[in-house]
Design a protein around this motif. Structure first.
Motif, PDB file in Angstrom:
ATOM      1  N   PRO A 275       0.827  -1.200   0.000  1.00 22.52           N
ATOM      2  CA  PRO A 275       0.000   0.000   0.000  1.00 22.52           C
ATOM      3  C   PRO A 275       0.867   1.259   0.000  1.00 22.52           C
ATOM      4  O   PRO A 275       2.024   1.238   0.429  1.00 22.52           O
ATOM      5  N   ALA A 276       0.293   2.366  -0.458  1.00 21.94           N
ATOM      6  CA  ALA A 276       1.021   3.634  -0.535  1.00 21.94           C
ATOM      7  C   ALA A 276       1.563   4.054   0.827  1.00 21.94           C
ATOM      8  O   ALA A 276       2.679   4.571   0.934  1.00 21.94           O
ATOM      9  N   GLU A 277       0.785   3.834   1.901  1.00 22.04           N
ATOM     10  CA  GLU A 277       1.224   4.216   3.241  1.00 22.04           C
ATOM     11  C   GLU A 277       2.501   3.472   3.640  1.00 22.04           C
ATOM     12  O   GLU A 277       3.418   4.058   4.228  1.00 22.04           O
ATOM     13  N   ALA A 278       2.566   2.185   3.330  1.00 21.14           N
ATOM     14  CA  ALA A 278       3.751   1.385   3.648  1.00 21.14           C
ATOM     15  C   ALA A 278       4.924   1.778   2.754  1.00 21.14           C
ATOM     16  O   ALA A 278       6.073   1.831   3.205  1.00 21.14           O
ATOM     17  N   THR A 279       4.636   2.063   1.483  1.00 23.26           N
ATOM     18  CA  THR A 279       5.692   2.496   0.569  1.00 23.26           C
ATOM     19  C   THR A 279       6.317   3.787   1.062  1.00 23.26           C
ATOM     20  O   THR A 279       7.539   3.927   1.098  1.00 23.26           O
TER      21      THR A 279
ATOM     22  N   ASP B  64       5.667   6.818  10.029  1.00 28.34           N
ATOM     23  CA  ASP B  64       4.461   6.016   9.849  1.00 28.34           C
ATOM     24  C   ASP B  64       3.610   6.700   8.783  1.00 28.34           C
ATOM     25  O   ASP B  64       3.191   7.838   8.976  1.00 28.34           O
ATOM     26  N   GLY B  65       3.393   6.040   7.662  1.00 25.57           N
ATOM     27  CA  GLY B  65       2.536   6.600   6.613  1.00 25.57           C
ATOM     28  C   GLY B  65       1.090   6.553   7.067  1.00 25.57           C
ATOM     29  O   GLY B  65       0.541   5.477   7.266  1.00 25.57           O
ATOM     30  N   THR B  66       0.464   7.731   7.247  1.00 30.99           N
ATOM     31  CA  THR B  66      -0.850   7.756   7.873  1.00 30.99           C
ATOM     32  C   THR B  66      -1.982   8.288   7.015  1.00 30.99           C
ATOM     33  O   THR B  66      -3.119   7.871   7.197  1.00 30.99           O
ATOM     34  N   GLU B  67      -1.713   9.231   6.118  1.00 36.95           N
ATOM     35  CA  GLU B  67      -2.818   9.910   5.435  1.00 36.95           C
ATOM     36  C   GLU B  67      -2.503  10.163   3.962  1.00 36.95           C
ATOM     37  O   GLU B  67      -1.718  11.036   3.635  1.00 36.95           O
ATOM     38  N   PRO B  68      -3.119   9.405   3.063  1.00 40.89           N
ATOM     39  CA  PRO B  68      -2.922   9.697   1.642  1.00 40.89           C
ATOM     40  C   PRO B  68      -3.554  11.046   1.290  1.00 40.89           C
ATOM     41  O   PRO B  68      -4.626  11.380   1.788  1.00 40.89           O
ATOM     42  N   LEU B  69      -2.866  11.824   0.476  1.00 37.76           N
ATOM     43  CA  LEU B  69      -3.414  13.100   0.022  1.00 37.76           C
ATOM     44  C   LEU B  69      -4.136  12.890  -1.297  1.00 37.76           C
ATOM     45  O   LEU B  69      -3.622  12.218  -2.191  1.00 37.76           O
ATOM     46  N   THR B  70      -5.304  13.459  -1.393  1.00 38.29           N
ATOM     47  CA  THR B  70      -6.088  13.351  -2.615  1.00 38.29           C
ATOM     48  C   THR B  70      -5.612  14.400  -3.607  1.00 38.29           C
ATOM     49  O   THR B  70      -5.563  15.590  -3.267  1.00 38.29           O
ATOM     50  N   PRO B  71      -5.233  13.990  -4.825  1.00 43.60           N
ATOM     51  CA  PRO B  71      -4.773  14.974  -5.799  1.00 43.60           C
ATOM     52  C   PRO B  71      -5.905  15.894  -6.253  1.00 43.60           C
ATOM     53  O   PRO B  71      -7.080  15.558  -6.148  1.00 43.60           O
TER      54      PRO B  71
ATOM     55  N   PRO C 250      -3.049  14.283 -13.692  1.00 44.94           N
ATOM     56  CA  PRO C 250      -2.946  13.114 -14.578  1.00 44.94           C
ATOM     57  C   PRO C 250      -3.011  11.805 -13.785  1.00 44.94           C
ATOM     58  O   PRO C 250      -2.524  11.739 -12.654  1.00 44.94           O
ATOM     59  N   ALA C 251      -3.589  10.806 -14.381  1.00 43.14           N
ATOM     60  CA  ALA C 251      -3.763   9.510 -13.708  1.00 43.14           C
ATOM     61  C   ALA C 251      -2.425   8.887 -13.324  1.00 43.14           C
ATOM     62  O   ALA C 251      -2.345   8.146 -12.352  1.00 43.14           O
ATOM     63  N   ASP C 252      -1.350   9.204 -14.076  1.00 44.26           N
ATOM     64  CA  ASP C 252      -0.054   8.604 -13.782  1.00 44.26           C
ATOM     65  C   ASP C 252       0.780   9.466 -12.826  1.00 44.26           C
ATOM     66  O   ASP C 252       1.942   9.190 -12.588  1.00 44.26           O
ATOM     67  N   ALA C 253       0.187  10.508 -12.265  1.00 40.30           N
ATOM     68  CA  ALA C 253       0.913  11.380 -11.342  1.00 40.30           C
ATOM     69  C   ALA C 253       1.236  10.623 -10.055  1.00 40.30           C
ATOM     70  O   ALA C 253       0.544   9.692  -9.673  1.00 40.30           O
ATOM     71  N   ALA C 254       2.293  11.057  -9.395  1.00 43.42           N
ATOM     72  CA  ALA C 254       2.695  10.427  -8.139  1.00 43.42           C
ATOM     73  C   ALA C 254       1.646  10.665  -7.068  1.00 43.42           C
ATOM     74  O   ALA C 254       1.016  11.711  -7.026  1.00 43.42           O
ATOM     75  N   SER C 255       1.453   9.664  -6.224  1.00 45.26           N
ATOM     76  CA  SER C 255       0.578   9.859  -5.074  1.00 45.26           C
ATOM     77  C   SER C 255       1.437  10.327  -3.908  1.00 45.26           C
ATOM     78  O   SER C 255       2.639  10.112  -3.873  1.00 45.26           O
ATOM     79  N   ALA C 256       0.812  11.008  -2.962  1.00 46.64           N
ATOM     80  CA  ALA C 256       1.539  11.533  -1.810  1.00 46.64           C
ATOM     81  C   ALA C 256       0.866  11.046  -0.529  1.00 46.64           C
ATOM     82  O   ALA C 256      -0.361  10.953  -0.467  1.00 46.64           O
ATOM     83  N   VAL C 257       1.686  10.751   0.476  1.00 46.74           N
ATOM     84  CA  VAL C 257       1.200  10.258   1.753  1.00 46.74           C
ATOM     85  C   VAL C 257       1.838  11.082   2.865  1.00 46.74           C
ATOM     86  O   VAL C 257       3.055  11.242   2.907  1.00 46.74           O
ATOM     87  N   VAL C 258       1.004  11.608   3.756  1.00 43.03           N
ATOM     88  CA  VAL C 258       1.501  12.317   4.927  1.00 43.03           C
ATOM     89  C   VAL C 258       2.003  11.271   5.916  1.00 43.03           C
ATOM     90  O   VAL C 258       1.333  10.265   6.172  1.00 43.03           O
ATOM     91  N   CYS C 259       3.191  11.509   6.458  1.00 47.97           N
ATOM     92  CA  CYS C 259       3.813  10.579   7.396  1.00 47.97           C
ATOM     93  C   CYS C 259       4.107  11.274   8.717  1.00 47.97           C
ATOM     94  O   CYS C 259       4.485  12.445   8.732  1.00 47.97           O
ATOM     95  N   GLN C 260       3.954  10.547   9.793  1.00 43.85           N
ATOM     96  CA  GLN C 260       4.286  11.042  11.129  1.00 43.85           C
ATOM     97  C   GLN C 260       5.696  10.593  11.475  1.00 43.85           C
ATOM     98  O   GLN C 260       6.027   9.411  11.356  1.00 43.85           O
ATOM     99  N   LEU C 261       6.520  11.530  11.918  1.00 45.42           N
ATOM    100  CA  LEU C 261       7.894  11.220  12.317  1.00 45.42           C
ATOM    101  C   LEU C 261       7.886  10.446  13.632  1.00 45.42           C
ATOM    102  O   LEU C 261       7.247  10.860  14.598  1.00 45.42           O
ATOM    103  N   LEU C 262       8.599   9.329  13.675  1.00 46.98           N
ATOM    104  CA  LEU C 262       8.658   8.499  14.870  1.00 46.98           C
ATOM    105  C   LEU C 262      10.031   8.538  15.537  1.00 46.98           C
ATOM    106  O   LEU C 262      10.166   8.111  16.680  1.00 46.98           O
TER     107      LEU C 262
END
Length: 125
Positions: A41-45, A59-66, A71-83
Protein backbone atom coordinates in the motif's frame (compact mmCIF):
# COMPACT_ATOMS: atom_id res chain seq x y z
CA UNK A 1 -10.27 -0.44 6.42
CA UNK A 2 -8.51 -2.21 3.55
CA UNK A 3 -5.37 -0.67 2.11
CA UNK A 4 -5.12 -0.89 -1.66
CA UNK A 5 -1.80 -1.70 -3.36
CA UNK A 6 -0.08 1.44 -4.64
CA UNK A 7 0.77 2.07 -8.26
CA UNK A 8 3.42 4.37 -9.70
CA UNK A 9 5.60 6.66 -7.62
CA UNK A 10 4.69 7.40 -3.98
CA UNK A 11 5.92 10.63 -2.37
CA UNK A 12 6.33 11.02 1.40
CA UNK A 13 5.28 14.23 3.18
CA UNK A 14 7.06 14.37 6.56
CA UNK A 15 6.51 17.46 8.72
CA UNK A 16 8.23 18.17 12.01
CA UNK A 17 8.29 21.41 13.98
CA UNK A 18 7.16 23.50 10.98
CA UNK A 19 9.72 21.93 8.65
CA UNK A 20 9.39 19.58 5.68
CA UNK A 21 11.76 16.67 5.01
CA UNK A 22 13.37 17.04 1.57
CA UNK A 23 16.00 15.02 -0.29
CA UNK A 24 18.36 15.88 -3.11
CA UNK A 25 17.11 14.08 -6.20
CA UNK A 26 19.75 15.14 -8.74
CA UNK A 27 17.62 18.04 -10.01
CA UNK A 28 17.10 19.90 -6.73
CA UNK A 29 15.17 19.31 -3.52
CA UNK A 30 12.12 17.04 -3.57
CA UNK A 31 10.01 14.82 -1.35
CA UNK A 32 11.40 11.37 -0.56
CA UNK A 33 9.77 9.11 -3.14
CA UNK A 34 9.91 5.64 -4.58
CA UNK A 35 7.96 2.85 -6.19
CA UNK A 36 5.91 0.30 -4.27
CA UNK A 37 6.86 -3.33 -3.90
CA UNK A 38 4.27 -5.86 -5.16
CA UNK A 39 0.97 -5.51 -3.24
CA UNK A 40 2.45 -2.79 -0.99
CA UNK A 41 0.00 0.00 0.00
CA UNK A 42 1.02 3.63 -0.54
CA UNK A 43 1.22 4.22 3.24
CA UNK A 44 3.75 1.39 3.65
CA UNK A 45 5.69 2.50 0.57
CA UNK A 46 5.98 6.04 1.93
CA UNK A 47 7.31 4.83 5.29
CA UNK A 48 9.75 2.37 3.73
CA UNK A 49 11.13 4.91 1.26
CA UNK A 50 11.76 7.53 3.95
CA UNK A 51 13.60 4.98 6.07
CA UNK A 52 15.67 3.61 3.19
CA UNK A 53 16.66 7.05 1.87
CA UNK A 54 17.08 9.05 5.08
CA UNK A 55 17.19 6.66 8.04
CA UNK A 56 14.22 8.38 9.70
CA UNK A 57 11.49 6.11 11.01
CA UNK A 58 8.02 7.32 10.03
CA UNK A 59 4.46 6.02 9.85
CA UNK A 60 2.54 6.60 6.61
CA UNK A 61 -0.85 7.76 7.87
CA UNK A 62 -2.82 9.91 5.43
CA UNK A 63 -2.92 9.70 1.64
CA UNK A 64 -3.41 13.10 0.02
CA UNK A 65 -6.09 13.35 -2.61
CA UNK A 66 -4.77 14.97 -5.80
CA UNK A 67 -6.49 18.02 -7.31
CA UNK A 68 -9.00 17.56 -10.10
CA UNK A 69 -7.22 17.46 -13.42
CA UNK A 70 -4.19 15.65 -12.02
CA UNK A 71 -2.95 13.11 -14.58
CA UNK A 72 -3.76 9.51 -13.71
CA UNK A 73 -0.05 8.60 -13.78
CA UNK A 74 0.91 11.38 -11.34
CA UNK A 75 2.69 10.43 -8.14
CA UNK A 76 0.58 9.86 -5.07
CA UNK A 77 1.54 11.53 -1.81
CA UNK A 78 1.20 10.26 1.75
CA UNK A 79 1.50 12.32 4.93
CA UNK A 80 3.81 10.58 7.40
CA UNK A 81 4.29 11.04 11.13
CA UNK A 82 7.89 11.22 12.32
CA UNK A 83 8.66 8.50 14.87
CA UNK A 84 12.40 9.11 15.38
CA UNK A 85 14.11 12.48 15.77
CA UNK A 86 17.48 11.19 14.57
CA UNK A 87 18.17 8.98 11.57
CA UNK A 88 19.56 5.49 11.88
CA UNK A 89 22.79 4.45 10.17
CA UNK A 90 22.75 2.93 6.73
CA UNK A 91 20.57 5.46 4.89
CA UNK A 92 21.08 5.60 1.13
CA UNK A 93 21.54 9.39 1.23
CA UNK A 94 24.22 11.24 3.17
CA UNK A 95 23.57 14.15 5.55
CA UNK A 96 24.24 16.72 2.80
CA UNK A 97 21.50 15.16 0.67
CA UNK A 98 18.77 15.40 3.33
CA UNK A 99 17.38 18.60 4.81
CA UNK A 100 14.57 19.83 7.03
CA UNK A 101 13.31 22.94 5.23
CA UNK A 102 11.01 25.48 6.87
CA UNK A 103 7.73 25.35 4.97
CA UNK A 104 8.21 29.00 3.98
CA UNK A 105 11.44 28.01 2.18
CA UNK A 106 10.04 25.20 0.00
CA UNK A 107 9.21 27.34 -3.04
CA UNK A 108 12.18 25.88 -4.94
CA UNK A 109 11.24 22.27 -4.14
CA UNK A 110 9.39 20.07 -6.61
CA UNK A 111 6.03 19.54 -4.88
CA UNK A 112 2.68 18.45 -6.34
CA UNK A 113 -0.35 20.72 -5.97
CA UNK A 114 -2.03 18.53 -3.35
CA UNK A 115 1.08 18.76 -1.18
CA UNK A 116 1.34 22.54 -1.56
CA UNK A 117 -2.33 22.84 -0.55
CA UNK A 118 -1.74 20.61 2.48
CA UNK A 119 1.28 22.67 3.52
CA UNK A 120 -0.71 25.93 3.31
CA UNK A 121 -2.98 24.55 6.01
CA UNK A 122 -0.02 23.51 8.18
CA UNK A 123 2.27 26.52 7.96
CA UNK A 124 3.07 27.87 11.43
CA UNK A 125 1.85 31.42 12.09
Amino acid sequence: MTLEPAEGVVQSVVLYDGRLLLVEDGHGWALPSGTPQPAEPAEATAARVVYELTGYLVDGTEPLTPHDGTPADAASAVVCQLLSETPSDGAALGPGQVRWAPISETADAVLPGAVREYLRGHTPA
